[in-house]
Design an enzyme around this catalytic site. Structure first.
Site, PDB file in Angstrom:
ATOM      1  N   ASP A 196       0.904  -1.145   0.000  1.00  0.00           N
ATOM      2  CA  ASP A 196       0.000   0.000   0.000  1.00  0.00           C
ATOM      3  C   ASP A 196       0.943   1.195   0.000  1.00  0.00           C
ATOM      4  O   ASP A 196       1.592   1.472   1.009  1.00  0.00           O
ATOM      5  CB  ASP A 196      -0.879   0.006   1.255  1.00  0.00           C
ATOM      6  N   HIS A 197       1.050   1.879  -1.154  1.00  0.00           N
ATOM      7  CA  HIS A 197       2.134   2.864  -1.274  1.00  0.00           C
ATOM      8  C   HIS A 197       2.005   3.990  -0.247  1.00  0.00           C
ATOM      9  O   HIS A 197       2.960   4.690   0.020  1.00  0.00           O
ATOM     10  CB  HIS A 197       2.246   3.397  -2.705  1.00  0.00           C
ATOM     11  N   GLU A 235      -9.140  14.359  -2.999  1.00  0.00           N
ATOM     12  CA  GLU A 235      -8.499  14.500  -4.307  1.00  0.00           C
ATOM     13  C   GLU A 235      -9.239  15.576  -5.085  1.00  0.00           C
ATOM     14  O   GLU A 235     -10.475  15.630  -5.026  1.00  0.00           O
ATOM     15  CB  GLU A 235      -8.581  13.188  -5.082  1.00  0.00           C
ATOM     16  N   ASP A 254     -11.271   1.835  -3.363  1.00  0.00           N
ATOM     17  CA  ASP A 254     -10.034   2.443  -3.866  1.00  0.00           C
ATOM     18  C   ASP A 254      -9.237   3.111  -2.743  1.00  0.00           C
ATOM     19  O   ASP A 254      -8.012   3.052  -2.742  1.00  0.00           O
ATOM     20  CB  ASP A 254     -10.393   3.483  -4.949  1.00  0.00           C
ATOM     21  N   HIS A 259      -5.836   2.788   2.091  1.00  0.00           N
ATOM     22  CA  HIS A 259      -5.114   3.953   2.616  1.00  0.00           C
ATOM     23  C   HIS A 259      -5.734   4.496   3.904  1.00  0.00           C
ATOM     24  O   HIS A 259      -5.051   4.704   4.899  1.00  0.00           O
ATOM     25  CB  HIS A 259      -5.093   5.085   1.597  1.00  0.00           C
ATOM     26  N   LYS A 359     -13.343  12.341  -4.680  1.00  0.00           N
ATOM     27  CA  LYS A 359     -12.744  12.933  -5.873  1.00  0.00           C
ATOM     28  C   LYS A 359     -13.451  14.249  -6.160  1.00  0.00           C
ATOM     29  O   LYS A 359     -14.597  14.439  -5.763  1.00  0.00           O
ATOM     30  CB  LYS A 359     -12.930  11.993  -7.067  1.00  0.00           C
TER      31      LYS A 359
HETATM   32  N1  LIG Z   1      -0.524   2.665 -12.057  1.00  0.00           N
HETATM   33  C1  LIG Z   1      -0.582   3.032 -10.798  1.00  0.00           C
HETATM   34  O1  LIG Z   1      -0.275   4.160 -10.420  1.00  0.00           O
HETATM   35  C2  LIG Z   1      -1.024   2.051  -9.741  1.00  0.00           C
HETATM   36  C3  LIG Z   1      -1.212   2.503  -8.433  1.00  0.00           C
HETATM   37  C4  LIG Z   1      -1.586   1.590  -7.449  1.00  0.00           C
HETATM   38  C5  LIG Z   1      -1.749   0.267  -7.784  1.00  0.00           C
HETATM   39  N2  LIG Z   1      -1.579  -0.146  -9.060  1.00  0.00           N
HETATM   40  C6  LIG Z   1      -1.733  -1.557  -9.356  1.00  0.00           C
HETATM   41  O2  LIG Z   1      -0.533  -2.032  -9.949  1.00  0.00           O
HETATM   42  C7  LIG Z   1      -0.796  -3.002 -10.925  1.00  0.00           C
HETATM   43  C8  LIG Z   1      -0.204  -2.566 -12.240  1.00  0.00           C
HETATM   44  O3  LIG Z   1      -0.698  -1.290 -12.568  1.00  0.00           O
HETATM   45  P1  LIG Z   1      -0.569  -0.676 -14.038  1.00  0.00           P
HETATM   46  O4  LIG Z   1      -1.202   0.651 -13.987  1.00  0.00           O
HETATM   47  O5  LIG Z   1       0.829  -0.804 -14.550  1.00  0.00           O
HETATM   48  O6  LIG Z   1      -1.517  -1.660 -14.842  1.00  0.00           O
HETATM   49  P2  LIG Z   1      -1.749  -1.736 -16.392  1.00  0.00           P
HETATM   50  O7  LIG Z   1      -0.882  -0.778 -17.123  1.00  0.00           O
HETATM   51  O8  LIG Z   1      -3.207  -1.716 -16.625  1.00  0.00           O
HETATM   52  O9  LIG Z   1      -1.306  -3.239 -16.677  1.00  0.00           O
HETATM   53  C9  LIG Z   1       0.019  -3.694 -16.546  1.00  0.00           C
HETATM   54  C10 LIG Z   1       0.273  -4.741 -17.606  1.00  0.00           C
HETATM   55  O10 LIG Z   1      -0.532  -5.872 -17.340  1.00  0.00           O
HETATM   56  C11 LIG Z   1      -0.901  -6.485 -18.573  1.00  0.00           C
HETATM   57  N3  LIG Z   1      -2.362  -6.586 -18.651  1.00  0.00           N
HETATM   58  C12 LIG Z   1      -3.257  -5.593 -18.782  1.00  0.00           C
HETATM   59  N4  LIG Z   1      -4.510  -6.073 -18.826  1.00  0.00           N
HETATM   60  C13 LIG Z   1      -4.407  -7.410 -18.744  1.00  0.00           C
HETATM   61  C14 LIG Z   1      -5.344  -8.474 -18.722  1.00  0.00           C
HETATM   62  N5  LIG Z   1      -6.656  -8.253 -18.823  1.00  0.00           N
HETATM   63  N6  LIG Z   1      -4.872  -9.724 -18.604  1.00  0.00           N
HETATM   64  C15 LIG Z   1      -3.564  -9.947 -18.502  1.00  0.00           C
HETATM   65  N7  LIG Z   1      -2.631  -8.979 -18.510  1.00  0.00           N
HETATM   66  C16 LIG Z   1      -3.034  -7.731 -18.621  1.00  0.00           C
HETATM   67  C17 LIG Z   1      -0.394  -5.595 -19.671  1.00  0.00           C
HETATM   68  O11 LIG Z   1       0.835  -6.148 -20.114  1.00  0.00           O
HETATM   69  P3  LIG Z   1       0.911  -7.129 -21.374  1.00  0.00           P
HETATM   70  O12 LIG Z   1      -0.213  -6.789 -22.278  1.00  0.00           O
HETATM   71  O13 LIG Z   1       2.259  -6.844 -21.950  1.00  0.00           O
HETATM   72  O14 LIG Z   1       0.816  -8.490 -20.786  1.00  0.00           O
HETATM   73  C18 LIG Z   1      -0.128  -4.286 -18.984  1.00  0.00           C
HETATM   74  O15 LIG Z   1       0.914  -3.566 -19.593  1.00  0.00           O
HETATM   75  C19 LIG Z   1      -2.304  -3.179 -10.934  1.00  0.00           C
HETATM   76  O16 LIG Z   1      -2.632  -4.246 -10.086  1.00  0.00           O
HETATM   77  C20 LIG Z   1      -2.812  -1.869 -10.347  1.00  0.00           C
HETATM   78  O17 LIG Z   1      -4.053  -2.066  -9.709  1.00  0.00           O
HETATM   79  C21 LIG Z   1      -1.208   0.727 -10.037  1.00  0.00           C
END
Ligand SMILES: NC(=O)c1ccc[n+]([C@@H]2O[C@H](COP(=O)([O-])OP(=O)(O)OC[C@H]3O[C@@H](n4cnc5c(N)ncnc54)[C@H](OP(=O)(O)O)[C@@H]3O)[C@@H](O)[C@H]2O)c1
Length: 508
Positions: A196-197, A235, A254, A259, A359
């Site tokens: 949990d960042h 937010e 969320d 958090h 939000k």
């Molecule tokens: N981004 C943030 O700031 C943030 C903040 C808090 C938590 N998170 C969590 O961190 C994780 C990653 O976040 P992210 O924003 O990087 O996610 P993302 O960009 O939506 O997905 C990461 C990668 O997962 C693969 N993917 C996407 N949809 C998929 C599906 N339906 N089935 C299988 N693979 C799939 C894709 O890679 P490929 O297509 O190359 O396989 C994508 O590049 C998530 O669990 C998110 O909830 C993110």
């Protein structure tokens, strides 16, 4: 004490270098890897906090060569800030990419070959940190496949294999338990690092320092002196491009489940005997366990769910939630939650904890405020203290990180008049050290094997236990969430909730 370091704080923030390791990022083509993970690894390498024998292996379905991946990661590091060429070269030498499906056995066979090769060439020595940066539905599949291939097992005595999991940890109590069962089929709890960042933020950790390294706050940190506690996670932004995700989640899942309740646990917990991971996490769980569960009828009286309509934020006209791209125009997803919770233990009995998050509120601000009780007798005429509010201690978590104490002071002049004033501590002004980015801190801790700032399985379950009655009641409720105009502090009902107790929300 002669030493500067309080025993409770030993180990916190001390520079340590992690061991040789291969960091394997599943979903490495995604947003989190580029925006947070790779810049954090680069910053850690630049700060000499990583072993030079640190490799990073991306895994994903996107077809990328090692060179494509290296180029993307270079861009990600450049976008985050100035590049330390020495650190970049050290990381670039160990960057690899494995393309393949997450459920595909062959992906893991090829991953194993790459990892063995890195052990030989870079000297990663069998240590593994698997980072699951995919959508959550893929987590169980990846862990299952790692287990089938035996990649989850430490390579030998003194070696480690850990798995970092991103939130959300399930979408309700039941799915969280199911996810944990799937993880525990393969992994021991000690191998699982749930991020949990918020817990990586300096100011959140400072709740521990403030409470347990000082003798002046803890004596008043209880029902005898505290009148009420307010936790705000506000937010100014709307749902942005995350509508797909947000429609499924809503503010309760969320923000509140993770958090806000993490902050509440740190505020409310008893002093741990030590800053050991077990010491801290045991006390946090006890605090969450003591939160009184709302009954279905209490959900109606003790909580507020809202959804923003069109309005103005920071001088800009913005659409309502239902007009946002990819949002169902009849959506009941809440963008605002307020609630009144009770913590049934000796320290907090009778002290309401008010939580709110939303939000499109007027500004981005996360803070915790303790409001103190009035003095037993005010020896002034009421007319001398018309501008005297309750004493308050406010921990500003973001932005403008710091602490404010509000108390009464005499207004200069012939008359005896008392007015509330603020004493401010600001991180930016008090320290020259820049705070580490939350992901830097947490990635480093995971590499060092320090789980203190990660969420243990029982914490996740306790947090879901608290929000589950709201999820259940709202799922049955045919009414839409209470509307509020973007740029305001939420629905009118949220103000009524506090007015019933003779209180008002703070304006951060
Ligand atoms: N981004 C943030 O700031 C943030 C903040 C808090 C938590 N998170 C969590 O961190 C994780 C990653 O976040 P992210 O924003 O990087 O996610 P993302 O960009 O939506 O997905 C990461 C990668 O997962 C693969 N993917 C996407 N949809 C998929 C599906 N339906 N089935 C299988 N693979 C799939 C894709 O890679 P490929 O297509 O190359 O396989 C994508 O590049 C998530 O669990 C998110 O909830 C993110």
């Amino acid at each position: 004490m002669a030493d500067d370091t309080h025993p409770l704080l030993e180990g916190l923030g001390v520079e340590r270098v992690s061991e040789p390791v291969a960091v394997v990022i599943f979903g490495a083509s995604g947003d989190l890897t580029s925006r947070k993970l790779m810049p954090a690894l680069h910053a850690l390498m630049a700060g000499n906090q990583l072993s030079p024998a640190t490799a990073v292996v991306g895994v994903g379905r996107s077809e990328l060569s090692d060179d494509d991946f290296r180029e993307r990661m270079r861009k990600a590091v450049e976008e985050a800030g100035p590049v330390d060429e020495r650190a970049w070269q050290a990381l670039a030498a160990g960057l690899r990419y494995v393309s393949g499906g997450y459920g595909d056995e062959d992906t893991y066979r090829r991953l194993e070959v790459v990892l063995d090769g890195l052990d030989e060439r870079i000297g990663t020595s069998g240590n593994r940190l698997y980072y699951l940066s995919t959508p959550p539905r893929v987590f169980a599949t990846v862990v299952h496949r790692l287990g089938q291939r035996g990649l989850h097992r430490p390579a030998g005595e003194g070696k480690f294999a850990r798995v970092v999991i991103e939130k959300p940890f399930g979408r309700d109590l039941r799915s969280a338990v199911q996810l944990d069962e799937a993880l525990h089929e393969v992994l021991d709890e000690e191998q699982i690092y749930r991020i949990d960042h918020y817990l990586g933020k300096e100011t959140v950790q400072n709740v521990l320092a403030l409470r347990f390294a000082n003798s002046i706050f803890e004596p008043v940190w209880n029902r005898r002196y505290v009148d009420s506690v307010q936790i705000t996670v506000a937010e100014a932004s709307g749902v942005g491009h995350r509508a797909g995700f947000y429609e499924e989640a809503g503010a309760l899942r969320d923000i509140v489940q993770n958090h806000a309740l993490q902050v509440l646990a740190l505020m409310a917990m008893e002093p741990p005997a030590s800053m050991s991971p077990k010491g801290i996490r045991d006390e946090k769980v006890k605090a969450l366990e003591a939160v009184d569960l709302l009954t279905p009828s209490e959900v109606a009286t003790e909580t507020v769910r809202g959804q923003y309509g069109p309005g103005w934020v920071a001088g800009e006209e913005v659409p309502g939630y239902l007009e946002e791209p990819d949002v169902d125009p009849s959506s009941h997803t809440e963008t605002y939650v307020a609630m009144r919770l009770r913590i049934d233990n000796w320290r907090w009995a009778g002290v309401p904890f008010y939580l709110r998050t939303g939000k499109r509120l007027p500004k981005r601000a996360t803070e915790v405020a303790l409001g103190f009780k009035a003095v037993p007798h005010l020896p002034f005429a009421a007319t001398q203290a018309t501008e005297l509010g309750p004493n308050a201690l406010v921990l500003r978590i973001q932005p403008d990180e710091g602490i404010t104490l509000r108390f009464g002071a005499k207004v200069p002049g012939q008359a005896f008049e008392v007015r509330s004033v603020s004493m401010d501590f600001s991180y930016g002004a008090a320290f020259i050290e820049a705070p580490a980015e939350a992901y830097e801190r947490l990635l480093h801790d995971a590499l060092l094997g320090d789980p203190t700032l990660f969420i243990r399985t029982d914490e996740v379950e306790q947090a879901w236990r608290i929000v589950q009655p709201l999820l259940d009641a709202w799922a049955e409720d045919p009414h839409p969430p209470a509307p509020y105009a973007a740029g305001t502090w939420g629905p009118a009902r949220a103000d009524e909730l506090l007015a019933e107790d003779g209180r008002t929300w703070r304006r951060p």
